[in-house]
Design a protein around this motif. Structure first.
Motif, PDB file in Angstrom:
ATOM      1  N   ASN A 505     -26.125   0.020 -59.421  1.00  0.00           N
ATOM      2  CA  ASN A 505     -26.984   0.491 -60.498  1.00  0.00           C
ATOM      3  C   ASN A 505     -28.411  -0.003 -60.311  1.00  0.00           C
ATOM      4  OD1 ASN A 505     -27.973  -0.259 -63.629  1.00  0.00           O
ATOM      5  ND2 ASN A 505     -27.253   1.810 -63.262  1.00  0.00           N
ATOM      6  N   VAL A 506     -29.364   0.868 -60.533  1.00  0.00           N
ATOM      7  CA  VAL A 506     -30.786   0.535 -60.442  1.00  0.00           C
ATOM      8  C   VAL A 506     -31.426   0.547 -61.820  1.00  0.00           C
ATOM      9  CG1 VAL A 506     -33.012   1.199 -59.447  1.00  0.00           C
ATOM     10  CG2 VAL A 506     -30.911   1.496 -58.111  1.00  0.00           C
ATOM     11  N   VAL A 507     -31.122   1.583 -62.602  1.00  0.00           N
ATOM     12  CA  VAL A 507     -31.698   1.743 -63.935  1.00  0.00           C
ATOM     13  C   VAL A 507     -30.541   1.791 -64.936  1.00  0.00           C
ATOM     14  CG1 VAL A 507     -33.213   3.109 -65.406  1.00  0.00           C
ATOM     15  CG2 VAL A 507     -33.591   3.075 -62.931  1.00  0.00           C
ATOM     16  N   PRO A 508     -30.264   0.704 -65.653  1.00  0.00           N
ATOM     17  CA  PRO A 508     -29.100   0.684 -66.558  1.00  0.00           C
ATOM     18  C   PRO A 508     -29.297   1.446 -67.860  1.00  0.00           C
ATOM     19  CG  PRO A 508     -30.227  -1.427 -66.593  1.00  0.00           C
ATOM     20  CD  PRO A 508     -30.905  -0.612 -65.536  1.00  0.00           C
ATOM     21  N   GLU A 686     -35.757  -1.986 -50.784  1.00  0.00           N
ATOM     22  CA  GLU A 686     -36.610  -0.850 -50.420  1.00  0.00           C
ATOM     23  C   GLU A 686     -36.038   0.462 -50.952  1.00  0.00           C
ATOM     24  OE1 GLU A 686     -39.867  -0.597 -48.376  1.00  0.00           O
ATOM     25  OE2 GLU A 686     -39.611  -2.152 -49.900  1.00  0.00           O
ATOM     26  N   GLU A 687     -34.725   0.590 -50.956  1.00  0.00           N
ATOM     27  CA  GLU A 687     -34.113   1.790 -51.554  1.00  0.00           C
ATOM     28  C   GLU A 687     -34.332   1.817 -53.060  1.00  0.00           C
ATOM     29  OE1 GLU A 687     -32.861   4.473 -50.382  1.00  0.00           O
ATOM     30  OE2 GLU A 687     -32.979   3.910 -48.274  1.00  0.00           O
ATOM     31  N   MET A 688     -34.259   0.645 -53.688  1.00  0.00           N
ATOM     32  CA  MET A 688     -34.550   0.580 -55.120  1.00  0.00           C
ATOM     33  C   MET A 688     -36.004   0.962 -55.382  1.00  0.00           C
ATOM     34  SD  MET A 688     -32.430  -2.842 -56.248  1.00  0.00           S
ATOM     35  CE  MET A 688     -32.927  -2.727 -57.955  1.00  0.00           C
ATOM     36  N   ASP A 693     -39.820   4.842 -57.487  1.00  0.00           N
ATOM     37  CA  ASP A 693     -40.945   5.752 -57.217  1.00  0.00           C
ATOM     38  C   ASP A 693     -40.597   7.174 -57.646  1.00  0.00           C
ATOM     39  OD1 ASP A 693     -43.351   4.719 -56.322  1.00  0.00           O
ATOM     40  OD2 ASP A 693     -42.630   4.394 -54.292  1.00  0.00           O
ATOM     41  N   ALA A 694     -39.386   7.599 -57.282  1.00  0.00           N
ATOM     42  CA  ALA A 694     -38.975   8.966 -57.606  1.00  0.00           C
ATOM     43  C   ALA A 694     -38.803   9.169 -59.112  1.00  0.00           C
ATOM     44  CB  ALA A 694     -37.671   9.297 -56.883  1.00  0.00           C
ATOM     45  N   TYR A 700     -43.203  -0.104 -56.247  1.00  0.00           N
ATOM     46  CA  TYR A 700     -43.489  -1.488 -55.859  1.00  0.00           C
ATOM     47  C   TYR A 700     -43.530  -2.401 -57.075  1.00  0.00           C
ATOM     48  CZ  TYR A 700     -45.880  -5.624 -54.156  1.00  0.00           C
ATOM     49  OH  TYR A 700     -46.201  -6.928 -53.865  1.00  0.00           O
ATOM     50  N   ASP A 701     -44.199  -1.959 -58.127  1.00  0.00           N
ATOM     51  CA  ASP A 701     -44.326  -2.805 -59.315  1.00  0.00           C
ATOM     52  C   ASP A 701     -42.970  -3.098 -59.943  1.00  0.00           C
ATOM     53  OD1 ASP A 701     -47.020  -2.788 -58.938  1.00  0.00           O
ATOM     54  OD2 ASP A 701     -47.481  -1.414 -60.587  1.00  0.00           O
ATOM     55  N   TYR A 702     -42.121  -2.071 -60.104  1.00  0.00           N
ATOM     56  CA  TYR A 702     -40.834  -2.251 -60.778  1.00  0.00           C
ATOM     57  C   TYR A 702     -39.846  -3.044 -59.931  1.00  0.00           C
ATOM     58  CZ  TYR A 702     -41.723   0.824 -64.808  1.00  0.00           C
ATOM     59  OH  TYR A 702     -42.184   1.370 -65.981  1.00  0.00           O
TER      60      TYR A 702
END
Length: 753
Positions: A505-508, A686-688, A693-694, A700-702
């Protein structure tokens, strides 16, 4: 008593009719989706006159009982209670069957009342989700006997209901008269309390960034408790990522209790199972554990004693009570969650996919307020809750020792796994989706293990069971897979260990939104919630979430903040950084002797710096954070920070000593932070970054900048804890001077360099 007490049919039966052992032996059970599908299948097989999900209600004195009967056939005058299951129905414990009959009879009674029936057929329908077969048990019951049964259950609860109504009235009266327990609010504390009260009154979500040391815990609990009577709040949940946060909440509640107002509040502390279990060497059922044997027979007396305590039900108090009545402390705590006013526990008790408190809130339709302590931690914790990993080496070991019946499904899963691993040459790869061939093989494999465990319940292998649970969790996340997560494949070096698969998970936000929506009001507070947009995006906060940035009660004169531009702590420069860092620390210590904390990005870097410092300045006392410190070791580390003490402690940024510890006065007078705290640059991060970005255009910031600087500010916050504290902070890296970094530092700091 004029006020009515409302209870669900299921809750009434569980309170008044549940008897026997606590039995948590593993038995495969249908998923929620399988249960819903099973009920629909049963209803579809019935006549056109059949009605499913029939709402019913009835009264006994001032007790209102409500529920939904699974099915009613008016032509046959028959009520059905449908239970889905897997496995051998004969193995169902008798006390489970008795509870099902109790529920069915209550529905029968309420239908007889609603339709003025002289009698009704009460039917238990057990539906096997594997075979789609039904097993039906029926009893012909007169309205009179069902009415007598219903009244007997209500009689068993009515005294408790009277007590609960009286408790609620006393509680709300006391909370209405509650006064702040100190002579005055600290600077910023009043603004925080007023905003929390307003959020509760409006039923809103609030993000509150408030500096360390102003008393955020009592500054949020007090106004929410004050809001309870006016907003008809049933519960307040205080959720934290760490034990230190929960301890502060319990301490704040004790402070409120010591005030002039008698506060009849039931405060419950929930802890992890491994911290509450009295017999970790025994299984959770009556044939193994003495505290599970007859649990529901002894529960009423334990429950009665617990609510009569008149104080906080901390883990220590709960343990003492449980052992006095010979019941399990952990599951006694779960039972008391139904009757507590304030519940203090970990994030997972509300935000996890199978969270106890969220489930109870939905079941009982409670109005709750949720306090999220140190809310910056929720992003990473929630990611872990909604991620799953499968390791191929574990599957390989399982295949060698598996029963014959599981050889083929395990082999098919292994083949599908190998196909994934062979499809890539690089060590790490992200796929757009989980291949159907693999997810189908995993589903077939978990289904086969389900059948095996059903047929051989006494021969449960721990490795097989763990792989089964991991597979089920993985499969559930595959079903909900979307842009919020990654599916990645990591090959072991040399290929010998196979591949590790992860739904990451990247964005919960997607998973947390239903839990946030279930609360009447939610307050997320921390010293580091900047920038707000990052937390709104990642946590899925409502669009009307309010934002409060509490002004610090500290002055810039209290804290000297200096950026050391001459040093780079980048990985390639670390060897060269050691000498100037050691020189800087020694110079500062000689100018102002006292206790300092020095933070580094890793244990390796920490050890190199500590060794270099000790070699150059052996007369200055030093101590270090070590890997895998237990609670006693952590306490010993902190005990070195005494008033007027002298020495330098070396710690890892983002670790146990970088937040959540309180060292006021001269216990700590300065910090050296030799890192920006940026997460490692690696393929996963880097995938996160690409996913952020998408999704948000802020990769980069997040991924790197915001999480890194948050850790820096948290660590720096250990230095100034009260309006009388004074100290210094050295930010050691030239990148701290960059504008995008400086704007993330606290506004009250005056930064030199």
């Amino acid at each position: 008593m004029s006020r009515a007490y409302t209870i669900a049919v299921r809750a009434l039966c569980e309170f008044a009719a549940k008897r026997g052992d606590l039995d948590l032996r593993f038995t495969p059970s249908p998923s929620a989706q399988e249960g819903i599908a099973g009920h629909k299948t049963v209803a579809a097989r019935r006549s056109a006159a059949y009605r499913a999900e029939v709402p019913v209600s009835g009264e006994f004195r001032h007790l209102v009982v409500r529920g939904r009967a699974d099915g009613y056939d008016p032509d046959r005058r028959l009520v059905e209670e449908v239970k889905t299951f897997k496995g051998d129905l004969q193995r169902m414990p008798p006390n489970h069957r008795e509870l099902h009959w109790a529920q069915a009879k209550v529905y029968g009674c309420l239908l007889c009342r609603a339709f003025e029936l002289p009698s009704i057929t009460v039917s238990l329908v057990y539906f096997d989700v594997r075979t789609q077969a039904e097993t039906t048990l029926e009893q012909q019951c007169s309205a009179e006997e069902l009415h007598a049964f219903f009244e007997a259950l209500c009689q068993g609860f009515i005294a408790w209901a009277d007590r609960e109504l009286a408790h609620r009235a006393q509680r709300d009266t006391a909370l209405g008269a509650l006064r702040f327990p100190h002579d005055a609010f600290r600077g910023g504390q009043r603004a925080l309390a007023e905003s929390v009260f307003k959020a509760a009154r409006l039923g809103r979500c609030l993000m509150a960034q408030a500096p360390t040391g102003i008393g955020k815990t009592i500054g949020t609990l007090f106004p929410l408790l004050k809001a309870c009577p006016g907003q008809a709040l049933d519960k307040v949940y205080f959720l934290s990522a760490k034990g230190s946060g929960r301890a502060l909440a319990l301490e704040a509640m004790a402070t409120l209790r010591r005030g002039p107002t008698v506060l009849p509040l039931r405060v419950l502390e929930l802890v992890a199972r491994d911290k509450a279990c009295e017999h970790p060497d025994k299984a959770c059922h009556g044939e193994s554990c003495p505290l599970a044997r007859g649990f529901y027979d002894r529960l009423p007396a334990a429950r009665e004693a617990a609510v009569s305590v008149g104080g906080s039900l901390t883990k220590e108090v709960l343990r003492e009570l449980a052992l006095a009545y010979q019941v399990c402390p952990y599951y006694l705590g779960h039972e008391l969650a139904r009757w507590a006013d304030v519940i203090v526990g970990d994030y997972n008790y509300y935000f996890d996919s199978t969270a106890l408190l969220h489930g109870l809130t939905a079941l009982h339709q409670w109005r709750v307020a949720v306090l999220v302590d140190e809310a910056h931690n929720l992003v990473e914790r929630a990611r872990k809750m909604y991620s799953a990993e499968l390791v191929q080496a574990e599957l390989r070991a399982l295949r060698k020792a598996s029963p014959a019946a599981l050889k083929k499904p395990l082999d098919r899963l292994h083949q599908a796994w190998n196909a994934l691993a062979r499809a890539q040459d690089e060590p790490y790869r992200v796929l757009e989706e989980v291949p159907r061939s693999f997810s189908a093989a995993l589903q077939d494999c978990t289904a086969a293990i389900t059948d095996h465990l059903t047929e051989h319940p006494a021969a449960v292998d721990s490795a097989l069971l763990q792989f089964y649970f991991d597979g089920l969790h993985f499969g559930r996340l595959v079903e909900s897979f979307g842009a919020h997560s990654l599916f990645d494949v990591t090959r072991a070096p040399g290929g010998r260990g196979g591949a590790t698969l992860c739904v990451r998970n990247v964005v919960p936000a997607t998973f947390l939104q239903p839990r946030l929506a279930a609360a009447h009001a939610t307050v997320l507070f921390s010293a580091t919630l900047t920038p707000a947009r990052f937390y709104i995006d990642t946590l899925g906060l409502p669009v009307d979430t309010a934002w409060l940035d509490v002004e610090a009660p500290f002055s810039a004169d209290q804290l000297s903040v200096r950026i050391v531009r001459e040093v780079s702590t980048r990985w390639r420069h670390r060897g060269d950084s050691l000498a100037p860092i050691v020189r800087l620390m020694a110079t500062q210590y000689e100018a102002a002797p006292g206790n300092y904390l020095a933070f580094f990005s890793s244990f390796d870097y920490l050890q190199q710096a500590a060794q270099a410092f000790a070699a150059r300045h052996p007369a200055i006392p030093t101590w270090q954070q070590a890997r895998h410190m237990d609670e006693a070791q952590r306490e010993a580390f902190l005990r070195r920070f005494v008033d007027g003490g002298r020495g330098i402690a070396f710690a890892v940024l983002g670790g146990s000593f970088a937040e959540g510890i309180d060292l006021p006065g001269t216990r700590l007078i300065g910090a050296f932070i030799a890192t920006l705290g940026l997460p490692q640059f690696n393929p996963i991060n880097e995938e996160m970054r690409r996913r952020f970005d998408a999704t948000f255009g802020t990769g980069y910031d997040y991924t790197y900048l915001f999480p890194g600087i948050r850790k820096v500010v948290q660590a720096a916050g250990r230095v100034i804890r009260t309006p009388s504290d004074r100290g210094s902070i050295h930010l050691i890296d030239d990148r701290f001077a960059r504008p995008e970094v400086r704007k993330l530092l606290p506004g009250w700091w005056r930064v030199d360099g």
